[in-house]
Scaffold this active site. Structure first.
Site, PDB file in Angstrom:
ATOM      1  N   ASN A   9       0.875  -1.173   0.000  1.00  0.00           N
ATOM      2  CA  ASN A   9       0.000   0.000   0.000  1.00  0.00           C
ATOM      3  C   ASN A   9       0.906   1.215   0.000  1.00  0.00           C
ATOM      4  O   ASN A   9       1.543   1.536   0.999  1.00  0.00           O
ATOM      5  CB  ASN A   9      -0.920  -0.005   1.235  1.00  0.00           C
ATOM      6  CG  ASN A   9      -1.823   1.225   1.294  1.00  0.00           C
ATOM      7  OD1 ASN A   9      -1.389   2.334   0.985  1.00  0.00           O
ATOM      8  ND2 ASN A   9      -3.059   1.036   1.710  1.00  0.00           N
ATOM      9  N   GLU A  36      -3.924   1.731  -2.918  1.00  0.00           N
ATOM     10  CA  GLU A  36      -4.107   3.137  -2.561  1.00  0.00           C
ATOM     11  C   GLU A  36      -3.207   4.026  -3.418  1.00  0.00           C
ATOM     12  O   GLU A  36      -2.483   4.884  -2.914  1.00  0.00           O
ATOM     13  CB  GLU A  36      -3.867   3.365  -1.066  1.00  0.00           C
ATOM     14  CG  GLU A  36      -4.667   4.539  -0.548  1.00  0.00           C
ATOM     15  CD  GLU A  36      -4.658   4.694   0.974  1.00  0.00           C
ATOM     16  OE1 GLU A  36      -5.196   5.705   1.438  1.00  0.00           O
ATOM     17  OE2 GLU A  36      -4.135   3.814   1.687  1.00  0.00           O
ATOM     18  N   TYR A 105      -7.707  -4.012  -2.414  1.00  0.00           N
ATOM     19  CA  TYR A 105      -7.630  -2.976  -1.386  1.00  0.00           C
ATOM     20  C   TYR A 105      -8.993  -2.932  -0.697  1.00  0.00           C
ATOM     21  O   TYR A 105      -9.925  -2.288  -1.161  1.00  0.00           O
ATOM     22  CB  TYR A 105      -7.268  -1.619  -2.002  1.00  0.00           C
ATOM     23  CG  TYR A 105      -7.257  -0.474  -1.014  1.00  0.00           C
ATOM     24  CD1 TYR A 105      -6.674  -0.623   0.236  1.00  0.00           C
ATOM     25  CD2 TYR A 105      -7.823   0.757  -1.343  1.00  0.00           C
ATOM     26  CE1 TYR A 105      -6.666   0.428   1.142  1.00  0.00           C
ATOM     27  CE2 TYR A 105      -7.812   1.812  -0.451  1.00  0.00           C
ATOM     28  CZ  TYR A 105      -7.232   1.645   0.801  1.00  0.00           C
ATOM     29  OH  TYR A 105      -7.231   2.678   1.704  1.00  0.00           O
ATOM     30  N   ASP A 148      -3.800  -5.018   0.578  1.00  0.00           N
ATOM     31  CA  ASP A 148      -4.115  -4.443   1.876  1.00  0.00           C
ATOM     32  C   ASP A 148      -5.544  -4.865   2.199  1.00  0.00           C
ATOM     33  O   ASP A 148      -6.498  -4.258   1.712  1.00  0.00           O
ATOM     34  CB  ASP A 148      -3.981  -2.920   1.821  1.00  0.00           C
ATOM     35  CG  ASP A 148      -4.357  -2.253   3.135  1.00  0.00           C
ATOM     36  OD1 ASP A 148      -4.662  -2.969   4.104  1.00  0.00           O
ATOM     37  OD2 ASP A 148      -4.375  -1.009   3.186  1.00  0.00           O
ATOM     38  N   ASN A 150      -6.756  -4.827   5.194  1.00  0.00           N
ATOM     39  CA  ASN A 150      -7.184  -3.963   6.296  1.00  0.00           C
ATOM     40  C   ASN A 150      -7.733  -4.722   7.500  1.00  0.00           C
ATOM     41  O   ASN A 150      -8.544  -4.187   8.260  1.00  0.00           O
ATOM     42  CB  ASN A 150      -8.194  -2.925   5.794  1.00  0.00           C
ATOM     43  CG  ASN A 150      -7.528  -1.594   5.493  1.00  0.00           C
ATOM     44  OD1 ASN A 150      -6.746  -1.097   6.295  1.00  0.00           O
ATOM     45  ND2 ASN A 150      -7.814  -1.026   4.331  1.00  0.00           N
ATOM     46  N   ASP A 250       2.719   4.425   5.318  1.00  0.00           N
ATOM     47  CA  ASP A 250       2.609   3.827   6.652  1.00  0.00           C
ATOM     48  C   ASP A 250       2.573   2.300   6.587  1.00  0.00           C
ATOM     49  O   ASP A 250       2.546   1.643   7.617  1.00  0.00           O
ATOM     50  CB  ASP A 250       1.409   4.375   7.425  1.00  0.00           C
ATOM     51  CG  ASP A 250       0.122   4.419   6.613  1.00  0.00           C
ATOM     52  OD1 ASP A 250       0.155   4.062   5.414  1.00  0.00           O
ATOM     53  OD2 ASP A 250      -0.922   4.836   7.161  1.00  0.00           O
ATOM     54  N   HIS A 251       2.593   1.761   5.376  1.00  0.00           N
ATOM     55  CA  HIS A 251       2.670   0.314   5.175  1.00  0.00           C
ATOM     56  C   HIS A 251       4.064  -0.064   4.684  1.00  0.00           C
ATOM     57  O   HIS A 251       4.731   0.724   3.998  1.00  0.00           O
ATOM     58  CB  HIS A 251       1.674  -0.149   4.115  1.00  0.00           C
ATOM     59  CG  HIS A 251       0.239  -0.006   4.513  1.00  0.00           C
ATOM     60  ND1 HIS A 251      -0.548  -1.073   4.860  1.00  0.00           N
ATOM     61  CD2 HIS A 251      -0.556   1.097   4.603  1.00  0.00           C
ATOM     62  CE1 HIS A 251      -1.769  -0.656   5.146  1.00  0.00           C
ATOM     63  NE2 HIS A 251      -1.801   0.664   4.999  1.00  0.00           N
TER      64      HIS A 251
END
Length: 260
Positions: A9, A36, A105, A148, A150, A250-251
């Site tokens: 991501n 993303e 995603y 991702d 999540n 942040d991934h």
């Protein structure tokens, strides 16, 4: 022939074009799946000069977006709009060797784990239900699913199971829903097959002043494989160092190699 798949991501492919290039130069996966991307397809940077001249993608301006970059030719298989959200959250491609790569995603789900007060959480659960139903209708073969998702499903996929039980991404309802989706396709979590024990994260919040020292991570990014090829997977790893690159996502990227 062995080939390596990476999922990441990127949190804006245009903003972090240089980080993608660094990953491709230093790690050279055969296939890189990005989520993303936050870009229309026509504005996604080209990485052809680095040997990745093949791309299949779905994009949106400023939101969502998925892309599959490959060193060798790939053909598009599908781009599914699960739960009819109208979001660019899935694309799949087939390699020359006949392996189908699904790049997902899954919606993050907002902050409150209650669909009655949080529409985004309901959308997340509906999306996972639609994924499950699709795999029940057509059981995947010779397939790899990355992305991702999540959700951090296992207790050791989060920094504190007890403290995150009511936090979106680790709630029991989400974990159960992801489990149903995985079971519907008989998917094998190859990351955890290769790394069966211990804490393992792929995401660390921007909110931490020192993400590395705090190490309050979650394993939100996954690589699954259909049972017929899952045994060929090895070398799974998370490139934790990438979370510390300049202006990072942040991934962190997640890798697996398949001998097929």
């Amino acid at each position: 022939m062995p080939f390596t798949v990476c999922t990441w991501n990127i949190n804006s492919v245009r903003l972090r074009e240089g980080l993608v290039a660094r990953l491709l130069e230093e790690e050279a996966p055969d296939i890189l799946c990005l989520q993303e991307c936050k870009s229309p397809v026509e504005k996604i940077p080209s990485f052809g000069a680095l040997g990745y001249s093949h791309m299949i993608a779905r994009g949106q301006k400023g939101y969502n977006g998925v892309a599959i970059l490959s060193k060798t030719p790939i053909r598009e298989v599908s781009a599914l709009d699960h739960a009819d959200l109208g979001h660019a959250r899935h694309v799949s491609a087939q390699t020359e060797d006949g392996v189908v790569i699904h790049n997902y995603y899954v919606p993050a789900g907002g902050d409150v784990p209650d669909r009655e007060v949080n529409e985004k959480f309901g959308q997340k659960l509906d999306y996972l239900t639609a994924m499950r139903d699709a795999f029940r209708a057509e059981r995947p073969e010779r397939s790899i699913l990355v992305g991702d998702l999540n959700i951090a499903p296992r207790e050791d996929d989060v920094w504190s199971h007890k403290q995150l039980l009511k936090v979106v991404s680790h709630t029991p309802v989400e974990v159960a829903q992801l489990g149903e989706t995985q079971e519907a396709g008989a998917w094998v979590d190859v990351t955890r097959r290769n790394i069966p024990e211990g804490k393992l994260y792929s995401w660390w919040s921007y909110r931490a002043k020192d993400w590395d020292a705090a190490d309050k991570g979650r394993r939100l990014d996954h690589i699954w494989a259909s049972p017929d090829i899952a045994g060929a997977a090895h070398g799974s790893r998370v490139l934790r160092a990438a979370r510390g690159w300049e202006k990072p996502s942040d991934h962190a990227p997640v890798f697996a190699t398949f001998d097929l």
